[in-house]
Structures are given as C-alpha cells and as structure tokens.
Scaffold this active site. Sequence first.
Site, PDB file in Angstrom:
ATOM      1  CE  LYS A 105      50.919 -17.397  -2.939  1.00  0.00           C
ATOM      2  NZ  LYS A 105      49.604 -17.091  -3.524  1.00  0.00           N
ATOM      3  CD  GLU A 129      49.579 -27.820 -12.081  1.00  0.00           C
ATOM      4  OE1 GLU A 129      50.598 -27.157 -11.797  1.00  0.00           O
ATOM      5  OE2 GLU A 129      49.599 -29.027 -12.338  1.00  0.00           O
ATOM      6  CB  VAL A 132      53.278 -23.976  -7.296  1.00  0.00           C
ATOM      7  CG1 VAL A 132      54.707 -23.560  -7.663  1.00  0.00           C
ATOM      8  CG2 VAL A 132      53.185 -24.349  -5.837  1.00  0.00           C
ATOM      9  N   GLY A 134      50.883 -20.345 -11.154  1.00  0.00           N
ATOM     10  CA  GLY A 134      49.773 -19.836 -11.961  1.00  0.00           C
ATOM     11  C   GLY A 134      49.365 -20.837 -13.026  1.00  0.00           C
ATOM     12  N   GLY A 187      48.869  -3.235 -12.026  1.00  0.00           N
ATOM     13  CA  GLY A 187      48.069  -4.358 -11.554  1.00  0.00           C
ATOM     14  C   GLY A 187      48.870  -5.607 -11.262  1.00  0.00           C
ATOM     15  CD  GLU A 190      47.185  -8.862  -4.379  1.00  0.00           C
ATOM     16  OE1 GLU A 190      46.258  -8.056  -4.109  1.00  0.00           O
ATOM     17  OE2 GLU A 190      47.015  -9.897  -5.042  1.00  0.00           O
ATOM     18  CG  ASP A 201      53.847 -15.718  -3.514  1.00  0.00           C
ATOM     19  OD1 ASP A 201      52.641 -15.942  -3.365  1.00  0.00           O
ATOM     20  OD2 ASP A 201      54.465 -15.982  -4.575  1.00  0.00           O
ATOM     21  CE  LYS A 205      53.329 -18.602  -5.810  1.00  0.00           C
ATOM     22  NZ  LYS A 205      53.445 -17.490  -6.770  1.00  0.00           N
ATOM     23  N   GLY A 303      47.615 -13.860 -12.706  1.00  0.00           N
ATOM     24  CA  GLY A 303      46.567 -13.336 -13.581  1.00  0.00           C
ATOM     25  C   GLY A 303      45.298 -14.150 -13.509  1.00  0.00           C
TER      26      GLY A 303
END
Length: 434
Positions: A105, A129, A132, A134, A187, A190, A201, A205, A303
């Site tokens: 991205k 794809e 943006v 996931g 998790g 980051e 981020d 997007k 994920g």
Amino acid sequence: MTSPVRIALAGLGVVGGGTLQLLHSHRRDIESRVGAPIEIGWILSRKAKRSPHIGAGVQQTTKWEDLVNDPHVDCIVELMGGIEPAKELVIGALKAGKHVVTANKALLSQHWDEIFDVAQKQRKLVYFEAAVGGGVPVVQALNEGLAGNEIYKIVGILNGTTNFILTRMREAGLSFEAALKEAKKSGFAEADPTFDINGTDAAQKISILGSLATGRWISPDRVYCEGISRVDPIDMRMVQDRLNSTIKLLGIAERTDTGWIFRVHPTLVSLNHPFANVRNEYNAIALHGNAVGDVMLYGKGAGRLPTSSAVVSDIIFLCRQIASGTAGRLPYVSEFKHREVNFASIDDLRTRYYLRVNTLDVPGVLARITGILGRRKVSIASVHQDTFEEPAPRRAVPIILLTHLSREADVLASVAKINKLSSIRAKTVVLRME
C-alpha cells in the site's frame, strides 16, 4: 496441455509464507481456475528459508534482480513491503515484460502514477487486492463490480490495529496506552505501530481507494490525517452512555458540492450503525454509488491467511489471463482523462461535531461558550453535563456540546477562542460525527 504459468515470489515473511501455503494446499483448485499449471520459479528472501511448501525445483535468492532477469518468469508477486527495493523490483519487472501482483500500500499510494504509467506503456498488469482491507475484496468491488457507477463516497474502518485498540477501550474501559500494550501482546500491533496509530496506514489505503474511485492518482498528501493517540476513555464512556455512539478511526473519501475531501480521523458512529459492531482486527468499508446506492463489505483486515487469500486471488485472475494470452491487452486500472478531480479543503467540510469543553463550574460559562459558537454560526443541537451532589466552584467539569451541520473552519476557530477563556482547564476535545 496449456503451458504452465511461471511466477516468482518476492518476500517470505508473514504474508509471503501464507501465500506459499495456500498455493500449495489449494493447488488443484487454483490451477483449475487458472486453466493452466502454476510453477514457482524463484523465491526472494533476506536469507534462504526452508519450508515444506517450497518445491524441489524452486530457486532461492537474496537478489531481486534474479527474478527480473529470468526470461521464463511471467509474473512477480511482490510481498516485501516498504518503498525500496520494492519499487525497483516492480518497475524493473514491468520494464522486463512481467506482470506484477503486490500487497504494498505504501508503494502504490506514493508512486501510483509512475507504476501504472509504466504498466500501460509495457502493456502489463498490476494487481493489488491485498493492499487494502486484507481479505476484504474491496479493490475488485470498486474496480470491476461497481464499474457501472460513479462513486460519491467511501467510508471505511481500514486499520485493524487501531480498531482493536478502540474496541478494547470501549469494551474494557482501558486507556489508550493499556489497549496498545494489549494489542502488541495479542499480535495485533507491530513493535513500532506509529504508522497505524497516527493514521498513516489508513491514509495510504483511502488514497488507493480514492484513486480507483476518481480515476486519478490521489496522493496521500491530499488526505487530512489524524490518529487515535488522543482518544480518551472519558470520551469513549460519554459518547456511549450519553449519545448511544462509539468512536472509530475512519478513512473517508467524499465528493462534496465544493470538491473531493479525503480524510482520516477518529469519528463518532451511532451504535445502531453496522460499523459500531466491527470489532478488533476486522475491517468494514461502505461504498456509495450513484446507481447501486449503498454497498458494505466486512471481513478480517489483517492476518497471515486473510491477506494471503487476497494475494492468491490476484494470482489466479492474473495468471488466467496470462494462460489465455490476453494479459495486458487492456489495463487493469483505468485513468479517467476526460474528468478533472476538484479538491476541497478540510476547512470546507460540513458535518456535525462533538465538543467536550473542560471548564470550571462557574455561573455564565455555558452562555459564554455558546455565544462564541453562535458568532461563527455554529448551531448547538444538544448539551450534556455531568452533575454533582454538592457545588464545587473550583472543580473542572466536562460539558458536551453536539452541533448541527457546521463548517470545519468555523468550529475550529470557535474552539480556539473557547480555549482562551479563563475558566477553561484543558483543551477542548473535538470529534467529528458521521
């Protein structure tokens, strides 16, 4: 039998490993959809890695040039992340006559025009794809499923880390710092979550989605950006208890009467709206087209396997065209050269606002506050104030004001004056309502 399509995988991290796993475990189904065998010729990683999904004939390298220079590679799947050397790889691949799948991205949002200009000149395709949402297929939806529409508005929960944090603040009453710590432990954040927390981020997007919607490159610099680090548990509680709402970080692209406005910021969302129940790492994106009306997409926005599923989807659609000999005859991303994109300033935004004024509980203070707002033609819809059993003249109390539709510049100018009143004990909190 149809000749195999040969691909190279650049990056064997979380998403790269998941992509390799899906290509291996779903091999027969994937090749049936493509109509040809898929062969992985190269894997690029920082160091050689062993995996049960890496076939015996796969070559491993630490040099991206090996992938670009192999004349037998048809498509390069870029999953490295970052700008360099990913940009060199993508541009080099296109110029070498190879198609590209990417989940990058940052690269796309910042170098959209350059990448797609090279792709068009070389008659090659770039699919993205996974860049943006996931596992949420919003790129296909905008680019193909809703191609018969003019898109007037896009609103999305586009970042799983911030949505997890805001979910925990709402449901567990955690502070921002405590919720961030829990996100890291679980998790969902980051080690350095700066780009998530400050809205970068989500801005990248919404710039990509805006570029698809308008047919022109929308630079991230065009996106007004505000993160969630200043969201206070007090506001989370107040908007839920008093206003039947919650707070979400939204990315918004909207065509207004004065032009397009692109923005990312914490936003009040009614508990009756589907977005209110989008929890943790899930994403949701609402699209409004002139013909179809409202469309909403929902799913895991982050994920290993959700993002890898989007990458594999791109590999299937692109390799199908390669196998049939049609890849690149028409561009995947269209530029609307016949249409100009007019931009409006965030100052011209008209929406409703939530203001939390922290003031001493003294006579006349509310009249002074509403007077300042009135002079800028900011109309008050309702006022909410905590009450105490005993008078406390030196106690700072929160006063919540909800406005009618108002202009951003007028609201912020009013707030600047309110903050200068002698009774004010903290900067006024300003949240937009959607």
